[in-house]
Design a protein around this motif. Structure first.
Motif, PDB file in Angstrom:
ATOM      1  N   ALA A  77     -19.454  -8.127  15.311  1.00  0.00           N
ATOM      2  CA  ALA A  77     -20.590  -9.597  15.007  1.00  0.00           C
ATOM      3  C   ALA A  77     -20.238 -10.514  16.094  1.00  0.00           C
ATOM      4  O   ALA A  77     -19.107 -11.242  16.020  1.00  0.00           O
ATOM      5  CB  ALA A  77     -20.349 -10.208  13.707  1.00  0.00           C
ATOM      6  N   MET A  78     -21.358 -11.142  16.770  1.00  0.00           N
ATOM      7  CA  MET A  78     -21.358 -12.476  17.474  1.00  0.00           C
ATOM      8  C   MET A  78     -21.969 -13.231  16.617  1.00  0.00           C
ATOM      9  O   MET A  78     -23.115 -13.110  16.092  1.00  0.00           O
ATOM     10  CB  MET A  78     -22.252 -12.138  18.730  1.00  0.00           C
ATOM     11  CG  MET A  78     -22.410 -13.502  19.324  1.00  0.00           C
ATOM     12  SD  MET A  78     -20.925 -14.027  20.312  1.00  0.00           S
ATOM     13  CE  MET A  78     -20.780 -12.946  21.382  1.00  0.00           C
ATOM     14  N   VAL A  79     -21.166 -14.238  16.306  1.00  0.00           N
ATOM     15  CA  VAL A  79     -21.664 -15.543  15.473  1.00  0.00           C
ATOM     16  C   VAL A  79     -21.819 -16.613  16.261  1.00  0.00           C
ATOM     17  O   VAL A  79     -21.186 -16.974  17.228  1.00  0.00           O
ATOM     18  CB  VAL A  79     -20.521 -16.050  14.397  1.00  0.00           C
ATOM     19  CG1 VAL A  79     -20.839 -17.032  13.487  1.00  0.00           C
ATOM     20  CG2 VAL A  79     -19.992 -14.755  13.810  1.00  0.00           C
ATOM     21  N   VAL A  80     -23.167 -16.831  16.339  1.00  0.00           N
ATOM     22  CA  VAL A  80     -23.524 -18.207  17.047  1.00  0.00           C
ATOM     23  C   VAL A  80     -23.878 -19.447  16.239  1.00  0.00           C
ATOM     24  O   VAL A  80     -24.475 -19.392  15.100  1.00  0.00           O
ATOM     25  CB  VAL A  80     -24.837 -17.729  17.733  1.00  0.00           C
ATOM     26  CG1 VAL A  80     -24.770 -16.642  18.774  1.00  0.00           C
ATOM     27  CG2 VAL A  80     -26.083 -17.415  16.610  1.00  0.00           C
ATOM     28  N   TRP A 114     -33.584 -21.233  21.305  1.00  0.00           N
ATOM     29  CA  TRP A 114     -32.325 -20.767  21.097  1.00  0.00           C
ATOM     30  C   TRP A 114     -31.332 -22.041  20.948  1.00  0.00           C
ATOM     31  O   TRP A 114     -30.928 -22.707  22.119  1.00  0.00           O
ATOM     32  CB  TRP A 114     -31.703 -20.159  22.324  1.00  0.00           C
ATOM     33  CG  TRP A 114     -30.519 -19.213  21.959  1.00  0.00           C
ATOM     34  CD1 TRP A 114     -29.252 -19.928  22.520  1.00  0.00           C
ATOM     35  CD2 TRP A 114     -30.094 -18.211  21.291  1.00  0.00           C
ATOM     36  NE1 TRP A 114     -28.147 -19.110  21.896  1.00  0.00           N
ATOM     37  CE2 TRP A 114     -28.706 -18.147  21.258  1.00  0.00           C
ATOM     38  CE3 TRP A 114     -31.053 -17.578  20.358  1.00  0.00           C
ATOM     39  CZ2 TRP A 114     -28.222 -17.046  20.497  1.00  0.00           C
ATOM     40  CZ3 TRP A 114     -30.473 -16.332  19.514  1.00  0.00           C
ATOM     41  CH2 TRP A 114     -28.872 -16.192  19.514  1.00  0.00           C
ATOM     42  N   PRO A 115     -31.291 -22.606  19.694  1.00  0.00           N
ATOM     43  CA  PRO A 115     -30.351 -24.160  19.466  1.00  0.00           C
ATOM     44  C   PRO A 115     -28.795 -23.920  19.663  1.00  0.00           C
ATOM     45  O   PRO A 115     -28.136 -24.782  19.526  1.00  0.00           O
ATOM     46  CB  PRO A 115     -30.773 -24.299  18.300  1.00  0.00           C
ATOM     47  CG  PRO A 115     -31.152 -22.971  17.404  1.00  0.00           C
ATOM     48  CD  PRO A 115     -31.677 -22.193  18.604  1.00  0.00           C
ATOM     49  N   PHE A 116     -28.293 -22.522  19.850  1.00  0.00           N
ATOM     50  CA  PHE A 116     -27.051 -22.272  19.636  1.00  0.00           C
ATOM     51  C   PHE A 116     -26.429 -22.515  20.895  1.00  0.00           C
ATOM     52  O   PHE A 116     -26.565 -22.259  21.999  1.00  0.00           O
ATOM     53  CB  PHE A 116     -26.699 -20.914  19.317  1.00  0.00           C
ATOM     54  CG  PHE A 116     -27.443 -20.435  17.960  1.00  0.00           C
ATOM     55  CD1 PHE A 116     -27.104 -20.988  16.678  1.00  0.00           C
ATOM     56  CD2 PHE A 116     -28.675 -19.749  18.000  1.00  0.00           C
ATOM     57  CE1 PHE A 116     -27.846 -20.702  15.482  1.00  0.00           C
ATOM     58  CE2 PHE A 116     -29.372 -19.343  17.127  1.00  0.00           C
ATOM     59  CZ  PHE A 116     -29.094 -19.915  15.661  1.00  0.00           C
ATOM     60  N   ASN A 117     -25.024 -23.406  20.716  1.00  0.00           N
ATOM     61  CA  ASN A 117     -24.217 -23.686  22.128  1.00  0.00           C
ATOM     62  C   ASN A 117     -22.666 -23.201  21.669  1.00  0.00           C
ATOM     63  O   ASN A 117     -21.877 -23.268  22.679  1.00  0.00           O
ATOM     64  CB  ASN A 117     -24.290 -25.280  22.024  1.00  0.00           C
ATOM     65  CG  ASN A 117     -23.698 -25.750  20.744  1.00  0.00           C
ATOM     66  OD1 ASN A 117     -23.566 -25.400  19.746  1.00  0.00           O
ATOM     67  ND2 ASN A 117     -23.239 -27.163  20.773  1.00  0.00           N
ATOM     68  N   LEU A 118     -22.237 -22.453  20.563  1.00  0.00           N
ATOM     69  CA  LEU A 118     -20.814 -21.978  20.498  1.00  0.00           C
ATOM     70  C   LEU A 118     -21.040 -20.744  20.088  1.00  0.00           C
ATOM     71  O   LEU A 118     -21.935 -20.289  19.027  1.00  0.00           O
ATOM     72  CB  LEU A 118     -20.097 -23.029  19.569  1.00  0.00           C
ATOM     73  CG  LEU A 118     -18.651 -22.551  19.406  1.00  0.00           C
ATOM     74  CD1 LEU A 118     -17.924 -22.664  20.788  1.00  0.00           C
ATOM     75  CD2 LEU A 118     -17.885 -23.325  18.385  1.00  0.00           C
ATOM     76  N   HIS A 148     -25.569 -21.472  11.586  1.00  0.00           N
ATOM     77  CA  HIS A 148     -25.260 -20.426  12.472  1.00  0.00           C
ATOM     78  C   HIS A 148     -25.795 -19.091  11.961  1.00  0.00           C
ATOM     79  O   HIS A 148     -26.377 -19.117  10.758  1.00  0.00           O
ATOM     80  CB  HIS A 148     -23.408 -20.011  12.262  1.00  0.00           C
ATOM     81  CG  HIS A 148     -23.119 -19.974  10.795  1.00  0.00           C
ATOM     82  ND1 HIS A 148     -22.929 -20.834   9.933  1.00  0.00           N
ATOM     83  CD2 HIS A 148     -22.946 -18.601  10.338  1.00  0.00           C
ATOM     84  CE1 HIS A 148     -22.499 -20.211   8.680  1.00  0.00           C
ATOM     85  NE2 HIS A 148     -22.386 -18.793   9.001  1.00  0.00           N
ATOM     86  N   GLN A 149     -25.764 -18.035  13.052  1.00  0.00           N
ATOM     87  CA  GLN A 149     -26.383 -16.741  12.556  1.00  0.00           C
ATOM     88  C   GLN A 149     -25.486 -15.624  12.964  1.00  0.00           C
ATOM     89  O   GLN A 149     -24.608 -15.740  13.911  1.00  0.00           O
ATOM     90  CB  GLN A 149     -27.587 -16.708  13.537  1.00  0.00           C
ATOM     91  CG  GLN A 149     -28.663 -17.445  12.864  1.00  0.00           C
ATOM     92  CD  GLN A 149     -30.184 -16.961  13.620  1.00  0.00           C
ATOM     93  OE1 GLN A 149     -30.162 -15.952  14.283  1.00  0.00           O
ATOM     94  NE2 GLN A 149     -31.289 -17.909  13.535  1.00  0.00           N
TER      95      GLN A 149
END
Length: 167
Positions: A77-80, A114-118, A148-149
């Motif tokens: 799993a990639m957690v963003v 795409w609001p994810f940065n980590l 997160h997703q």
């Protein structure tokens, strides 16, 4: 001096070493000695050359590429995370320190989609166990308020180390 210019200043033995390193370190008890024998240098020269390349920034880091799927680790799993910018370094360090997190890095957001940065990676043998581990991390690190997703991988892409010499 740029890396291309440096390439032409290396000796033939150093160029052979660079090509060998691209393929990965040999799985032998003394990989530096094995590389030395293959490129016509001695072990001390190989180590000194690699250290020089690291100090010059040609090699950023040495790491492992583990082919985890053959080991039964298929629930990956990639957690963003959408972490406030003023907190991303601290949150990233906390996540990276977690036993189950195998990779953690920051990337720029790609707004508006795409609001994810980590990003952090959690590997496991079953999706349910990975999700339980993530829930545990979220509770332990008090990250429940951070959006997160979870993105499970469906395909194993070819992995390899850095390339230093074009073919």
């Amino acid at each position: 001096m740029n890396q291309v210019a440096q390439l032409y200043m290396d000796t033939e033995a150093e160029q052979r070493l660079r090509a060998l390193i691209e393929k990965g370190l040999p799985l032998t008890p003394r990989p530096w000695l094995t590389l030395a024998e293959q490129c016509g240098m001695d072990e001390t020269e190989v180590r000194a050359t690699v250290e020089r390349w690291q100090s010059e920034g040609l090699i950023k880091r040495l790491g492992l590429v583990i082919k985890h799927r053959p080991l039964g680790i298929k629930a990956n799993a990639m957690v963003v995370w959408d972490v406030p910018d003023d907190q991303v370094v601290a949150v990233g360090r906390r996540l990276a320190a977690e036993r189950a997190v195998t990779l953690c890095y920051r990337r720029p957001r790609r707004l508006p989609d795409w609001p994810f940065n980590l990003f952090c990676m959690i590997h496991g043998t079953q999706r349910s166990r990975v999700l339980m581990e993530l829930d545990s991390i979220v509770m332990r690190q008090e990250l429940g308020a951070i959006p997160h997703q979870v993105l499970f991988s469906t395909h194993a892409y070819r992995q390899h180390g850095a390339r230093y010499i074009s073919e």
